[in-house]
Design a protein around this motif. Sequence first.
Motif, PDB file in Angstrom:
ATOM      1  N   ILE A  99       0.987  -1.168  -0.010  1.00 58.21           N
ATOM      2  CA  ILE A  99      -0.028   0.018   0.038  1.00 58.21           C
ATOM      3  C   ILE A  99       1.036   1.106   0.003  1.00 58.21           C
ATOM      4  N   PHE A 100       0.572   2.231  -1.111  1.00 57.93           N
ATOM      5  CA  PHE A 100       1.500   3.233  -1.119  1.00 57.93           C
ATOM      6  C   PHE A 100       0.499   4.495  -1.233  1.00 57.93           C
ATOM      7  N   ARG A 101       1.350   5.632  -0.799  1.00 56.54           N
ATOM      8  CA  ARG A 101       0.610   6.867  -0.953  1.00 56.54           C
ATOM      9  C   ARG A 101       0.589   7.456  -2.387  1.00 56.54           C
ATOM     10  N   LEU A 102      -0.614   7.987  -2.717  1.00 55.97           N
ATOM     11  CA  LEU A 102      -0.907   8.364  -4.142  1.00 55.97           C
ATOM     12  C   LEU A 102      -0.079   9.595  -4.220  1.00 55.97           C
ATOM     13  N   ASP A 103       0.199  10.742  -3.330  1.00 58.03           N
ATOM     14  CA  ASP A 103       0.894  11.724  -3.433  1.00 58.03           C
ATOM     15  C   ASP A 103       2.218  11.947  -3.653  1.00 58.03           C
ATOM     16  N   ASN A 104       3.100  10.898  -3.180  1.00 62.29           N
ATOM     17  CA  ASN A 104       4.305  10.672  -3.205  1.00 62.29           C
ATOM     18  C   ASN A 104       5.104   9.419  -3.766  1.00 62.29           C
ATOM     19  N   GLY A 105       4.221   8.323  -3.795  1.00 61.96           N
ATOM     20  CA  GLY A 105       4.600   7.107  -4.005  1.00 61.96           C
ATOM     21  C   GLY A 105       5.373   6.323  -3.084  1.00 61.96           C
ATOM     22  N   ALA A 132       2.965   3.245   2.524  1.00 64.31           N
ATOM     23  CA  ALA A 132       2.301   3.448   3.805  1.00 64.31           C
ATOM     24  C   ALA A 132       2.742   2.465   4.851  1.00 64.31           C
ATOM     25  N   GLY A 133       3.006   3.267   6.092  1.00 64.06           N
ATOM     26  CA  GLY A 133       3.457   2.631   7.278  1.00 64.06           C
ATOM     27  C   GLY A 133       2.312   1.638   7.689  1.00 64.06           C
ATOM     28  N   SER A 134       2.673   0.699   8.717  1.00 65.60           N
ATOM     29  CA  SER A 134       1.823  -0.302   9.201  1.00 65.60           C
ATOM     30  C   SER A 134       0.439   0.255  10.080  1.00 65.60           C
ATOM     31  N   GLU A 135       1.097   1.335  10.505  1.00 65.32           N
ATOM     32  CA  GLU A 135       0.022   2.013  11.401  1.00 65.32           C
ATOM     33  C   GLU A 135      -1.378   2.570  10.542  1.00 65.32           C
ATOM     34  N   GLU A 136      -0.842   3.200   9.281  1.00 71.95           N
ATOM     35  CA  GLU A 136      -1.689   3.761   8.281  1.00 71.95           C
ATOM     36  C   GLU A 136      -2.811   2.786   7.817  1.00 71.95           C
ATOM     37  N   VAL A 137      -1.854   1.668   7.472  1.00 75.25           N
ATOM     38  CA  VAL A 137      -2.594   0.651   6.902  1.00 75.25           C
ATOM     39  C   VAL A 137      -3.745  -0.073   8.011  1.00 75.25           C
ATOM     40  N   TRP A 138      -3.258  -0.187   9.023  1.00 70.56           N
ATOM     41  CA  TRP A 138      -4.273  -0.604  10.265  1.00 70.56           C
ATOM     42  C   TRP A 138      -5.483   0.096  10.475  1.00 70.56           C
ATOM     43  N   ALA A 139      -4.960   1.549  10.401  1.00 63.07           N
ATOM     44  CA  ALA A 139      -6.145   2.482  10.644  1.00 63.07           C
ATOM     45  C   ALA A 139      -7.088   2.322   9.362  1.00 63.07           C
ATOM     46  N   THR A 140      -6.550   2.077   8.152  1.00 64.05           N
ATOM     47  CA  THR A 140      -7.388   2.065   7.002  1.00 64.05           C
ATOM     48  C   THR A 140      -8.390   0.733   7.126  1.00 64.05           C
ATOM     49  N   LEU A 141      -7.833  -0.200   7.698  1.00 63.66           N
ATOM     50  CA  LEU A 141      -8.399  -1.688   7.951  1.00 63.66           C
ATOM     51  C   LEU A 141      -9.600  -1.529   9.058  1.00 63.66           C
ATOM     52  N   GLU A 142      -9.153  -0.861  10.110  1.00 63.07           N
ATOM     53  CA  GLU A 142     -10.200  -0.487  11.173  1.00 63.07           C
ATOM     54  C   GLU A 142     -11.248   0.154  10.698  1.00 63.07           C
ATOM     55  N   ILE A 143     -11.203   1.054   9.593  1.00 67.39           N
ATOM     56  CA  ILE A 143     -12.462   1.768   9.274  1.00 67.39           C
ATOM     57  C   ILE A 143     -13.418   0.856   8.496  1.00 67.39           C
ATOM     58  N   LEU A 144     -12.513  -0.066   7.610  1.00 68.58           N
ATOM     59  CA  LEU A 144     -13.358  -1.084   6.755  1.00 68.58           C
ATOM     60  C   LEU A 144     -14.211  -2.259   7.889  1.00 68.58           C
ATOM     61  N   PHE A 145     -13.632  -2.445   8.950  1.00 65.41           N
ATOM     62  CA  PHE A 145     -14.165  -3.299   9.877  1.00 65.41           C
ATOM     63  C   PHE A 145     -15.198  -2.743  10.415  1.00 65.41           C
ATOM     64  N   GLU A 146     -15.073  -1.336  10.843  1.00 66.46           N
ATOM     65  CA  GLU A 146     -16.085  -0.547  11.500  1.00 66.46           C
ATOM     66  C   GLU A 146     -17.224  -0.370  10.604  1.00 66.46           C
ATOM     67  N   GLU A 147     -17.083  -0.063   9.044  1.00 69.07           N
ATOM     68  CA  GLU A 147     -18.072   0.286   8.074  1.00 69.07           C
ATOM     69  C   GLU A 147     -18.318  -0.935   7.333  1.00 69.07           C
ATOM     70  N   GLN A 148     -18.273  -2.193   7.602  1.00 63.00           N
ATOM     71  CA  GLN A 148     -18.260  -3.315   6.556  1.00 63.00           C
ATOM     72  C   GLN A 148     -19.662  -3.403   6.190  1.00 63.00           C
ATOM     73  N   ALA A 149     -20.757  -3.234   6.938  1.00 67.65           N
ATOM     74  CA  ALA A 149     -22.060  -3.079   6.279  1.00 67.65           C
ATOM     75  C   ALA A 149     -22.310  -2.259   5.258  1.00 67.65           C
ATOM     76  N   ALA A 150     -21.523  -1.442   5.327  1.00 71.33           N
ATOM     77  CA  ALA A 150     -22.054   0.139   4.490  1.00 71.33           C
ATOM     78  C   ALA A 150     -20.884  -0.337   3.162  1.00 71.33           C
ATOM     79  N   ARG A 151     -19.800  -0.990   3.371  1.00 69.92           N
ATOM     80  CA  ARG A 151     -18.811  -1.238   2.397  1.00 69.92           C
ATOM     81  C   ARG A 151     -18.686  -2.546   1.631  1.00 69.92           C
ATOM     82  N   GLN A 152     -18.853  -3.686   2.506  1.00 68.75           N
ATOM     83  CA  GLN A 152     -18.416  -5.093   2.001  1.00 68.75           C
ATOM     84  C   GLN A 152     -20.014  -5.674   1.337  1.00 68.75           C
TER      85      GLN A 152
END
Length: 137
Positions: free
Chosen positions: A38-44, A47-67
């Motif tokens: 996973i890479f930043r679009l602005d500079n290529g 992404a750090g593991s903290e940012e990856v996990w923060a994104t996954l947490e959003i997906l898990f929290e919003e799974q009913a709206a997203r998956q």
Amino acid sequence: MVCDVDEVILHLVAPLEVLLAERGLDLRKKTVRLNGNIFRLDNGEEAGSEEVWATLEILFEEQAARQQLVEHADSVLRQMNDDFDIVLLTNLPAKYGDLRRDYLASLDIPYPLVTNDGAKGPALKWLSAKWNTPIIF
């Protein structure tokens, strides 16, 4: 019978890619792992593991709206349930297990769900020992 959830019952990659893009990130499928792909679009930059996990947490929290449900997964599971006891296995932090159970139940997928972290082999071994019988995955 043990059935995986992500990409078998619920789509994962497509909604994850949408969420990543919303956060200025991009998934480059070089390996089967998320970290390092996973890479930043602005500079290529990666992404750090903290940012990856923060994104996954959003997906898990919003799974009913997203998956969304994989097409026909519900009907195939109902047919298989005529011959097998079904248990669902997912790599999802345990704190999101009830959210996932509720969401799956709302999709008429009421089977027991086991959350897992990491490789699924140890979880499958645990399930087989718990039931004292061979299992199908």
